[in-house]
Design a protein around this motif. Structure first.
Motif, PDB file in Angstrom:
ATOM      1  N   ARG A 145      -3.076  13.864  -9.840  1.00 14.29           N
ATOM      2  CA  ARG A 145      -3.055  12.553 -10.472  1.00 14.29           C
ATOM      3  C   ARG A 145      -4.243  11.752  -9.945  1.00 14.29           C
ATOM      4  N   PHE A 146      -4.454  10.575 -10.504  1.00 17.79           N
ATOM      5  CA  PHE A 146      -5.572   9.727 -10.104  1.00 17.79           C
ATOM      6  C   PHE A 146      -5.067   8.350  -9.690  1.00 17.79           C
ATOM      7  N   PHE A 147      -5.609   7.832  -8.585  1.00 15.89           N
ATOM      8  CA  PHE A 147      -5.411   6.412  -8.286  1.00 15.89           C
ATOM      9  C   PHE A 147      -6.666   5.698  -8.747  1.00 15.89           C
ATOM     10  N   LEU A 148      -6.512   4.752  -9.653  1.00 16.20           N
ATOM     11  CA  LEU A 148      -7.642   4.059 -10.252  1.00 16.20           C
ATOM     12  C   LEU A 148      -7.794   2.654  -9.682  1.00 16.20           C
ATOM     13  N   ALA A 149      -8.983   2.357  -9.189  1.00 13.69           N
ATOM     14  CA  ALA A 149      -9.346   1.013  -8.745  1.00 13.69           C
ATOM     15  C   ALA A 149     -10.539   0.563  -9.572  1.00 13.69           C
ATOM     16  N   THR A 150     -10.355  -0.479 -10.348  1.00 14.32           N
ATOM     17  CA  THR A 150     -11.449  -0.970 -11.184  1.00 14.32           C
ATOM     18  C   THR A 150     -11.299  -2.467 -11.398  1.00 14.32           C
TER      19      THR A 150
ATOM     20  N   ILE B 203       0.839  -1.201   0.000  1.00 10.24           N
ATOM     21  CA  ILE B 203       0.000   0.000   0.000  1.00 10.24           C
ATOM     22  C   ILE B 203       0.872   1.249   0.000  1.00 10.24           C
ATOM     23  N   ASP B 204       1.879   1.265   0.861  1.00  7.56           N
ATOM     24  CA  ASP B 204       2.762   2.433   0.966  1.00  7.56           C
ATOM     25  C   ASP B 204       3.523   2.694  -0.338  1.00  7.56           C
ATOM     26  N   SER B 205       3.814   1.637  -1.102  1.00  6.87           N
ATOM     27  CA  SER B 205       4.545   1.823  -2.357  1.00  6.87           C
ATOM     28  C   SER B 205       3.712   2.601  -3.374  1.00  6.87           C
ATOM     29  N   PHE B 206       2.382   2.491  -3.273  1.00  2.00           N
ATOM     30  CA  PHE B 206       1.511   3.257  -4.174  1.00  2.00           C
ATOM     31  C   PHE B 206       1.212   4.643  -3.611  1.00  2.00           C
ATOM     32  N   THR B 207       0.889   4.731  -2.336  1.00  2.00           N
ATOM     33  CA  THR B 207       0.514   6.029  -1.766  1.00  2.00           C
ATOM     34  C   THR B 207       1.698   6.989  -1.753  1.00  2.00           C
ATOM     35  N   GLY B 208       2.917   6.458  -1.799  1.00  2.00           N
ATOM     36  CA  GLY B 208       4.085   7.325  -1.882  1.00  2.00           C
ATOM     37  C   GLY B 208       4.154   8.113  -3.177  1.00  2.00           C
ATOM     38  N   GLN B 209       3.344   7.735  -4.170  1.00  2.00           N
ATOM     39  CA  GLN B 209       3.326   8.433  -5.456  1.00  2.00           C
ATOM     40  C   GLN B 209       2.219   9.489  -5.536  1.00  2.00           C
TER      41      GLN B 209
ATOM     42  N   LEU C  26      -7.995  -5.305  -1.144  1.00  2.00           N
ATOM     43  CA  LEU C  26      -7.710  -4.524   0.066  1.00  2.00           C
ATOM     44  C   LEU C  26      -6.714  -3.416  -0.233  1.00  2.00           C
ATOM     45  N   LEU C  27      -5.725  -3.712  -1.083  1.00  2.00           N
ATOM     46  CA  LEU C  27      -4.771  -2.676  -1.491  1.00  2.00           C
ATOM     47  C   LEU C  27      -5.511  -1.516  -2.154  1.00  2.00           C
ATOM     48  N   ASP C  28      -6.425  -1.816  -3.074  1.00  2.00           N
ATOM     49  CA  ASP C  28      -7.204  -0.762  -3.729  1.00  2.00           C
ATOM     50  C   ASP C  28      -8.003   0.042  -2.711  1.00  2.00           C
ATOM     51  N   LEU C  29      -8.622  -0.641  -1.761  1.00  2.00           N
ATOM     52  CA  LEU C  29      -9.446   0.041  -0.765  1.00  2.00           C
ATOM     53  C   LEU C  29      -8.624   1.033   0.050  1.00  2.00           C
ATOM     54  N   TYR C  30      -7.472   0.597   0.536  1.00  5.27           N
ATOM     55  CA  TYR C  30      -6.654   1.467   1.385  1.00  5.27           C
ATOM     56  C   TYR C  30      -5.990   2.578   0.585  1.00  5.27           C
ATOM     57  N   CYS C  31      -5.682   2.311  -0.661  1.00  7.95           N
ATOM     58  CA  CYS C  31      -5.127   3.383  -1.496  1.00  7.95           C
ATOM     59  C   CYS C  31      -6.195   4.430  -1.800  1.00  7.95           C
ATOM     60  N   LEU C  32      -7.415   4.004  -2.103  1.00 11.94           N
ATOM     61  CA  LEU C  32      -8.503   4.962  -2.303  1.00 11.94           C
ATOM     62  C   LEU C  32      -8.703   5.816  -1.060  1.00 11.94           C
ATOM     63  N   ALA C  33      -8.652   5.168   0.105  1.00  9.65           N
ATOM     64  CA  ALA C  33      -8.861   5.895   1.363  1.00  9.65           C
ATOM     65  C   ALA C  33      -7.743   6.888   1.650  1.00  9.65           C
ATOM     66  N   ALA C  34      -6.592   6.731   1.006  1.00 11.69           N
ATOM     67  CA  ALA C  34      -5.454   7.636   1.234  1.00 11.69           C
ATOM     68  C   ALA C  34      -5.452   8.826   0.283  1.00 11.69           C
TER      69      ALA C  34
ATOM     70  N   ASP D   9      -0.096   9.626 -18.311  1.00  8.36           N
ATOM     71  CA  ASP D   9       0.808  10.001 -17.216  1.00  8.36           C
ATOM     72  C   ASP D   9       0.074  10.511 -15.981  1.00  8.36           C
ATOM     73  N   LYS D  10      -1.230  10.311 -15.921  1.00  8.52           N
ATOM     74  CA  LYS D  10      -2.000  10.779 -14.769  1.00  8.52           C
ATOM     75  C   LYS D  10      -2.573   9.637 -13.925  1.00  8.52           C
ATOM     76  N   ILE D  11      -2.468   8.406 -14.405  1.00 10.56           N
ATOM     77  CA  ILE D  11      -3.118   7.274 -13.746  1.00 10.56           C
ATOM     78  C   ILE D  11      -2.099   6.447 -12.970  1.00 10.56           C
ATOM     79  N   ILE D  12      -2.398   6.230 -11.695  1.00 10.09           N
ATOM     80  CA  ILE D  12      -1.652   5.298 -10.847  1.00 10.09           C
ATOM     81  C   ILE D  12      -2.592   4.129 -10.555  1.00 10.09           C
ATOM     82  N   SER D  13      -2.106   2.902 -10.678  1.00 13.70           N
ATOM     83  CA  SER D  13      -2.960   1.757 -10.369  1.00 13.70           C
ATOM     84  C   SER D  13      -2.105   0.521 -10.147  1.00 13.70           C
ATOM     85  N   ASN D  14      -2.712  -0.480  -9.598  1.00 17.03           N
ATOM     86  CA  ASN D  14      -2.075  -1.782  -9.425  1.00 17.03           C
ATOM     87  C   ASN D  14      -2.340  -2.584 -10.701  1.00 17.03           C
ATOM     88  N   GLN D  15      -1.473  -2.406 -11.688  1.00 16.83           N
ATOM     89  CA  GLN D  15      -1.730  -2.976 -13.006  1.00 16.83           C
ATOM     90  C   GLN D  15      -1.625  -4.498 -13.030  1.00 16.83           C
TER      91      GLN D  15
END
Length: 246
Positions: A167-172, A119-125, A209-217, A187-193
């Protein structure tokens, strides 16, 4: 639902036992997602069958049982009616997928160390500003009919007009939606590809769960209509929520 049951047990000065049902919709033990519960008044039991003897024993020996329909008929704005609460007996067994107290405390849910690192590896961006985008597809027809792709794009364009640096964190759960948004917002989308979509797997639940906590951040969420995933992500930190299509 666990939050609601905990609030009910607290008001009644009783212990809470939670049966965490591993099934095709959520096939992952609690401890594979979260650190063990530390509250001595709460016990969580993982079960793989609704006929698990431990569950049946509590169900059959309860002084009172009520389910989803009882909650729907006896709550207003997410809160159990006081007269229904007062009539509850000792040793109540509840089977429901409804919340029945508006509790916003998520202290029970601490991700495992491995998931926290991911989770921290994504929210750091996320700096300087990141907006969460949750697009629910596949099995939620109500959401798809209300929150269309065009409406998500419109909300995202509004967000970039107000915050060009954002930027956007995308969960889909739809790879084609992600491909479209990546082409529309380069160059605007961050996601767990590399996510696993299958909910009938530990890997799929880890990624959810990673998507949920990243959205919450994020600083704000553009979410899907009729989706508890959107609602909980916003509620965890009390952040602004906009529903596409409303």
């Amino acid at each position: 639902m666990i939050n609601s049951a905990y609030e009910l047990s607290r008001r009644r000065h009783e212990k809470l036992i939670v049966f965490w049902y591993l099934c095709p919709e959520l096939n992952c033990a609690f401890e594979e997602l979260f650190q063990p519960l530390q509250d001595p008044d709460v016990k969580l039991i993982n079960i793989r069958s609704l006929y698990d003897p431990r569950k049946l024993w509590y169900q059959l020996t309860a002084s009172q049982r009520f389910g989803n329909e009882d909650i729907l008929q006896n709550k207003t704005d997410g809160t159990l009616h006081e007269d229904f609460f007062q009539k509850l007996k000792k040793r109540v067994y509840i089977f429901t997928w409804e919340h029945f107290y508006p509790v916003h405390d998520y202290h029970f849910y601490v991700p495992t160390a491995a998931l926290r690192k991911r989770i921290d590896s994504f929210t750091g961006q996320f700096a300087p500003r990141c907006t969460g985008v949750h697009i629910r597809r596949t099995d939620n027809a109500v959401s798809m009919g209300k929150s269309t792709t065009e409406q998500f794009i419109r909300e995202m364009e509004r967000e970039l007009t107000a915050h060009p640096e954002g930027r956007f964190f995308l969960a889909t759960d739809d790879a084609s939606e992600e491909a479209l948004l990546r082409s529309r917002f380069p160059d605007k989308i961050i996601s767990n590809q590399n996510r696993t979509i299958d909910r009938n797997s530990v890997a799929g639940m880890h990624d959810a769960l990673l998507d949920l906590y990243c959205l919450a951040a994020t600083d704000k969420i553009i979410g899907s209509y009729w989706s508890s995933f959107t609602d909980i992500a916003a509620d965890m930190r009390g952040i602004e929520k906009v529903i596409a299509g409303e």
